[in-house]
Enzyme design. Sequence first.
Site, short mmCIF file in Angstrom:
data_model
loop_
_atom_site.label_atom_id
_atom_site.label_comp_id
_atom_site.label_asym_id
_atom_site.label_seq_id
_atom_site.Cartn_x
_atom_site.Cartn_y
_atom_site.Cartn_z
N CYS A 1 57.56 56.66 43.40
CA CYS A 1 58.67 56.80 42.46
C CYS A 1 58.73 58.14 41.71
CB CYS A 1 58.74 55.64 41.49
SG CYS A 1 57.37 55.52 40.33
N ARG B 1 46.70 58.63 50.08
CA ARG B 1 45.72 58.65 49.01
C ARG B 1 44.36 59.00 49.61
NH1 ARG B 1 47.16 53.36 45.23
NH2 ARG B 1 49.34 53.89 44.91
N GLU C 1 41.08 58.11 49.55
CA GLU C 1 40.34 56.96 49.04
C GLU C 1 38.86 57.29 48.91
OE1 GLU C 1 41.05 54.25 47.71
OE2 GLU C 1 43.01 53.52 48.36
N ARG D 1 42.71 49.33 52.85
CA ARG D 1 42.28 50.44 51.99
C ARG D 1 42.30 51.70 52.84
NH1 ARG D 1 39.90 50.46 46.94
NH2 ARG D 1 38.75 52.34 46.41
N GLU E 1 59.11 51.11 48.12
CA GLU E 1 59.04 51.30 46.67
C GLU E 1 60.36 50.89 46.03
OE1 GLU E 1 56.94 53.02 43.14
OE2 GLU E 1 56.42 52.07 45.05
N ASP F 1 49.57 42.31 38.56
CA ASP F 1 48.92 42.40 39.86
C ASP F 1 49.04 41.07 40.59
OD1 ASP F 1 48.17 45.02 39.67
OD2 ASP F 1 46.05 44.64 39.27
N GLU G 1 44.31 42.91 45.92
CA GLU G 1 45.59 43.17 45.25
C GLU G 1 46.58 43.58 46.34
OE1 GLU G 1 47.71 46.61 42.71
OE2 GLU G 1 45.59 46.30 42.25
N ASN H 1 52.17 44.62 43.46
CA ASN H 1 52.19 44.83 42.02
C ASN H 1 53.62 44.99 41.52
OD1 ASN H 1 53.05 47.63 42.09
ND2 ASN H 1 51.00 48.14 42.74
N CYS I 1 58.93 49.64 38.35
CA CYS I 1 58.73 49.93 39.77
C CYS I 1 57.82 48.88 40.38
CB CYS I 1 58.17 51.33 39.99
SG CYS I 1 56.52 51.59 39.29
N ARG J 1 48.96 45.76 53.23
CA ARG J 1 48.35 44.76 52.35
C ARG J 1 48.93 43.37 52.61
NH1 ARG J 1 45.48 46.81 47.59
NH2 ARG J 1 44.47 48.69 48.37
#
Length: 502
Positions: A306, A336, A338, A347, A355, A416, A432, A435, A461, A468
């Site tokens: 976002c 990311r 990680e 992960r 999004e 979460d 998780e 979210n 957001c 996931r």
Amino acid sequence: MKFYLKGYYKLSRAAALAAPEIAALISDANENLLQKGAPKGKGARVTNWSLVESKLEVEIVSDRYARVHDAMLRLRKPLATLLGKHRTGLRGIEIETFTIEVKSDQPLKKLTIPFVKSMEYRDGKILLSLSVGESDIENRVPDRIISLLDEKIAAQQYGGKGEHWELIWDSGKKKHYFDRDPTEEMVKRAWIKRGASRGQWVYGTEITKIFRTFEEIVEKEIFKPLGYHEMIFPKMVTWEVWKRSGHLKGLYQSGFEPYIVCPPKTRDPEFWEEIVDYYKVTNELPLEKVKEKLDLPLGGMCFAQCPPFWVFLQGTTLPDRIFPVKVYDRSGTSHRYESGGIHGIERLDEFHRIELVWIGKPEQVVAHSKELQERYRYIFNDILDLEWRTAWVTPWFMAQEGKTGVAEKRDVGTIDYEAFLPYRGEGGTRLEFQNLSVNGDKYPNGFNVKLQSGGELWSGCSGIGLERWAATFLAQKGFDTRNWPDKFKNIVGELPEVFKFL
């Protein structure tokens, strides 16, 4: 909090004759000018001063209000006016000693903070010694150091997410049909294969069909009934965007771990010829030489989708009638680094996410959050039949601003969505997998977006991670489609098996 400053005003010549008037000015300033803006009995005070050759030396103490460096600057103009009557100029400010004393229940871990010469913990206090000059105090450097120190103290007290976690809702136990890591099973079935890069997968036809089914569910159950419209957000994000969004305050902390992007210094073929020639001769790429030919980093790959959207609204004033606005982006991957360790498809360094962003007046944003929560509940209960729960947490960006703990009204903050993974066992960490955040005025303020009526503008957001969702669903329902919920089976249909490996 206590401040102490010892320094001097540089004069064009000795000004002994002005001493009586300087004494009167400082006495009056101690009662008025240096108390301005502070509660009664608070503020700054000049405790000692003297004229030494072409210097006016001063010692100033203060509390959090009207701080010592503010006092130094406040005195500059009236002193210059007074000295001008004596044909003496004020040439600048020099600071010899600048210390700050902050109460703290515990010492901070060893830190290197810009402009801080030393930091020690003694008798329940953090003691800082600063190295700053006139331009630094004009640019509010000491104030930012204090803000940074407050953030670090709050972050240290914040600890892990579990300290600020409160259960909201739990689905209860559901029947599971699988007890192994779904990623390992997908590798065995050749549904996925590792990509060439770290934390990256190539997704085969079967799992891709499941991803697209999730998108179809989201389209039908969220986008259409709740009035969302699609946009395309940038995937290369500049430092300026992360500065405005607040992410730079947590660079490689608080979960903000971006891949950084460096452009080449030039695209001139001659500039790169030695690299190409070396590769042709050795069949190896000289990475150290490549590094020398890169320019300064201009930002990084999309980490959270976002923030770059807000450039679209930056610096604008919008009519009240268009709100609430609801948009989404699903145009590309997020990245990311990680550092905490990659694992399976849940992960990753490169992943796929939808999004959702909604904007409006505070009551509109909070109301839509509740609508979205109901839509998620229907999807996870009635279509996917998952075992899951929701929890209210303090998001990292609030923690770094000192807003720790559980919000009583549950307006601004994060929910979460956590799923049980059978292969981890009853005591295992939950995943998780979803979210939802109401961010308050964080982004409108950061990007200078205003309402025509002058009222508050808020945003929220929510990120839907396809990997996931898949990891959660397959961990609980397994790979035998006969055990999948009927509603999901009817949507997904047959899984295409295109590749056969010998």
